[in-house]
Design an enzyme around this catalytic site. Structure first.
Site, PDB file in Angstrom:
ATOM      1  N   GLU A 170       0.842  -1.207   0.000  1.00  0.00           N
ATOM      2  CA  GLU A 170       0.000   0.000   0.000  1.00  0.00           C
ATOM      3  C   GLU A 170       0.877   1.257   0.000  1.00  0.00           C
ATOM      4  O   GLU A 170       0.741   2.139   0.858  1.00  0.00           O
ATOM      5  CB  GLU A 170      -0.997  -0.015   1.168  1.00  0.00           C
ATOM      6  CG  GLU A 170      -1.986  -1.168   1.031  1.00  0.00           C
ATOM      7  CD  GLU A 170      -3.230  -1.076   1.914  1.00  0.00           C
ATOM      8  OE1 GLU A 170      -3.304  -0.214   2.802  1.00  0.00           O
ATOM      9  OE2 GLU A 170      -4.149  -1.899   1.696  1.00  0.00           O
ATOM     10  N   GLU A 196      -4.733  -8.711  -0.632  1.00  0.00           N
ATOM     11  CA  GLU A 196      -5.577  -8.440   0.548  1.00  0.00           C
ATOM     12  C   GLU A 196      -7.015  -8.354   0.068  1.00  0.00           C
ATOM     13  O   GLU A 196      -7.337  -7.523  -0.784  1.00  0.00           O
ATOM     14  CB  GLU A 196      -5.173  -7.137   1.245  1.00  0.00           C
ATOM     15  CG  GLU A 196      -3.866  -7.248   2.001  1.00  0.00           C
ATOM     16  CD  GLU A 196      -3.542  -6.015   2.830  1.00  0.00           C
ATOM     17  OE1 GLU A 196      -4.469  -5.318   3.278  1.00  0.00           O
ATOM     18  OE2 GLU A 196      -2.333  -5.748   3.013  1.00  0.00           O
TER      19      GLU A 196
HETATM   20  O1  AHR Z   1      -5.267  -6.155   6.625  1.00  0.00           O
HETATM   21  C1  AHR Z   1      -5.239  -5.037   7.432  1.00  0.00           C
HETATM   22  C2  AHR Z   1      -4.604  -3.832   6.764  1.00  0.00           C
HETATM   23  O2  AHR Z   1      -5.388  -3.427   5.687  1.00  0.00           O
HETATM   24  C3  AHR Z   1      -3.236  -4.040   6.169  1.00  0.00           C
HETATM   25  O3  AHR Z   1      -2.226  -3.910   7.099  1.00  0.00           O
HETATM   26  C4  AHR Z   1      -3.157  -2.955   5.145  1.00  0.00           C
HETATM   27  O4  AHR Z   1      -2.315  -3.291   4.075  1.00  0.00           O
HETATM   28  C5  AHR Z   1      -4.599  -2.757   4.730  1.00  0.00           C
HETATM   29  O5  AHR Z   1      -4.944  -1.437   4.696  1.00  0.00           O
END
Ligand code: AHR
Length: 517
Positions: free
Chosen positions: A197, A321
């Site tokens: 991110e 994710e």
């Molecule tokens: O999964 C939780 C968080 O969500 C992670 O650390 C981040 O990459 C995302 O924003």
């Protein structure tokens, strides 16, 4: 007497036809002889971050714990993850990755510095779980590691040395440090992500700035003999198509994969309430599933951009994710992101996995957030107790798709409408395994209407069909430490071979897995 029997029979007839009338009508064609794409097993990957109780208590209890463990790693958790054939685990974050300095987590554990996990709860991170422990965990589970490196607050040298530490067999400083710390043989690191991110918690960068940084860091990630790294560039959040465009235009030649993150929130706000994990009505059932299936449009659009620069689809879209995100469980630390997991989550998982399977040409890995005790987890633990969630069972029901050949399918389904909005009422994917068995996974998103499916298997018939179903009368059903078996797959008999395919009726709000042999 005859009148009573007739009355009962009439009543049954009307009850049956009333049920039939409420079912939706859907048709499906599966091209049983047209499979060309392998569904990468890595679509069934997991994500484990130093966040809340994912690592500490979820995986790591330490060697002195009374909880049965192997070198500090929970035996019950490893056994459960092995059952769902976890192929790959991403670590150490997430946002934590861009503040993680790997040298803090190697060497004698009593000498490792304690730091503050500033992103997740401000708690002390004692670094007792580091590179060696994570690699041991992967070896125990039988999965590959996907390491996420620190671009946001780490140096190029630090990343370069980490790769050398893990994968070099040479007589070199980092490989020798690894040996000094008890591991002679290098590990295999097949996947390495260059930052997380980077548009947000990983450094708030512009795509142009990140693209340059990706190329710079990536240059120093070496392929040591015996190890070839698949390089994952940090990709977009949701519908940020400009990010993908800029990355592909500037760095397509250097990357093997580019990531995508998408979370499904019932109330799509990052600041206010996201909605409860267990107390919800059909409005939030619908909005969560709507958010979940919206990933298909994102995959299509990001892929279309990738196609411009990579028409042969050599670069993978890595959905590293994904999953449902609700308010934390009442009374739990807001920074720990612990949430319960209901039948709704089973549907979120089933729809997402079907979508990933159907886009297997482009989607080469996905990592649900997260494996244990965080967000849409497979497993919840409470000290020595452990339960598995409805999401876990979906992963288990979908295991036959891993590395099977995707069968193209065409579904004509009725919409599921709520509050003036609509989404497709049914989700499906199909694959054929090397033995010739066809596996079809279906979700009925509608919580009140069954779904009749008429399926034609084009170019192939099968002689037997069997199935399993995950469903409940209540959409909020979930497993608890007191009642761990509230929701688990049951045998499913409402399916028959018909013509050259099958017919079935999916119960409302259900995930069904069929096997045709
Ligand atoms: O999964 C939780 C968080 O969500 C992670 O650390 C981040 O990459 C995302 O924003």
């Amino acid at each position: 007497m005859k009148t009573i029997i007739a009355a009962i029979a009439t009543g049954l007839f009307f009850a049956a036809s009333a049920f039939a009338a409420t079912a939706t009508t859907n048709s499906l064609v599966i091209h049983a002889d047209a499979g060309t794409t392998i569904i990468s097993k890595n679509i069934y990957g997991q994500f484990s971050e130093h966040l809340g109780h994912c690592i500490y208590e979820g995986i790591w209890v330490g060697t002195n714990s009374e909880i049965p463990n192997t070198r500090g790693i929970r035996n019950d958790v490893v056994a459960a993850l092995k059952k769902i054939k976890v192929p790959v685990v991403r670590w150490p974050g997430g946002c934590f990755a861009d503040e993680y300095h790997w040298m803090d987590g190697v060497g004698p554990s009593e000498k490792r510095p304690a730091i503050i996990n500033t992103t997740w709860g401000g708690v002390v991170e004692n670094n007792h779980f580091g590179t060696h422990e994570f690699m041991d965990f992967c070896e125990q589970v039988g999965c590959d590691p996907c390491i996420c490196g620190n671009v946001g607050s780490g140096s190029v040298q630090e990343m370069m040395q980490w790769v050398e530490y893990m994968t070099s067999a040479a007589d070199s400083p980092m490989a020798n440090l690894r040996r000094q710390n008890g591991r002679d043989k290098p590990w295999k690191v097949p996947f390495f992500a260059v930052g997380n991110e980077s548009w947000g918690c990983g450094g708030n960068m512009r795509p142009e700035f990140y693209a340059d940084n990706f190329k710079r860091y990536n240059t120093f990630i070496k392929n040591y003999p015996g190890n070839k790294v698949y390089r994952v560039a940090c990709g977009a959040s949701d519908g940020d198509y400009n990010w993908t465009e800029v990355l592909m235009a500037n760095a397509a030649k250097q990357m093997n994969g580019i990531s995508l993150h998408h979370y499904s929130l019932p109330i799509p706000t990052w600041s206010g309430s996201k909605g409860s994990a267990t107390q919800f009505g059909e409005d939030q059932w619908f909005s969560t599933l709507q958010a979940a299936v919206s990933i298909e449009g994102m995959i299509d659009k990001h892929s279309a951009i990738m196609d411009k620069y990579d028409p042969k689809k050599k670069i993978g879209l890595i959905v590293d994710e994904w999953g449902a995100w609700y308010d934390v469980d009442p009374g739990s630390n807001p920074g720990f992101l612990r949430q319960q997991n209901t039948l709704r989550d089973a549907l979120v998982a089933g729809c997402n996995l079907n979508i990933f399977n159907n886009h297997a040409e482009r989607v080469k890995m996905a990592n649900i957030a997260q494996a244990i005790n965080v967000l849409q987890s497979m497993i919840l633990t409470d000290k020595e107790k452990m339960i598995v969630t409805p999401t876990y069972y979906v992963f288990e029901m979908f295991t036959p798709h891993q590395d099977a050949t995707l069968l193209p399918s065409e579904l004509k389904c009725e919409d599921y409408s709520f509050g003036g909005k609509k989404i497709p009422g049914v989700s499906v994917s199909a694959s054929v395994d090397p033995s010739g068995a066809i596996h079809v996974t279906l979700c009925n998103l509608n919580p009140t209407r069954a779904a009749n499916i008429n399926c034609e298997l084009q170019g192939g018939t099968r002689k037997n069909v069997s199935g399993r179903v995950l469903t409940s009368s209540d959409m909020t059903t979930h497993n608890t430490f007191e009642q761990p078996d509230n929701l688990k797959p049951e045998p499913f008999n409402d399916v028959q071979l018909a013509g050259n395919g099958f017919t079935t009726t999916l119960p409302p709000k259900s995930v069904v897995a069929l096997e045709l042999k």
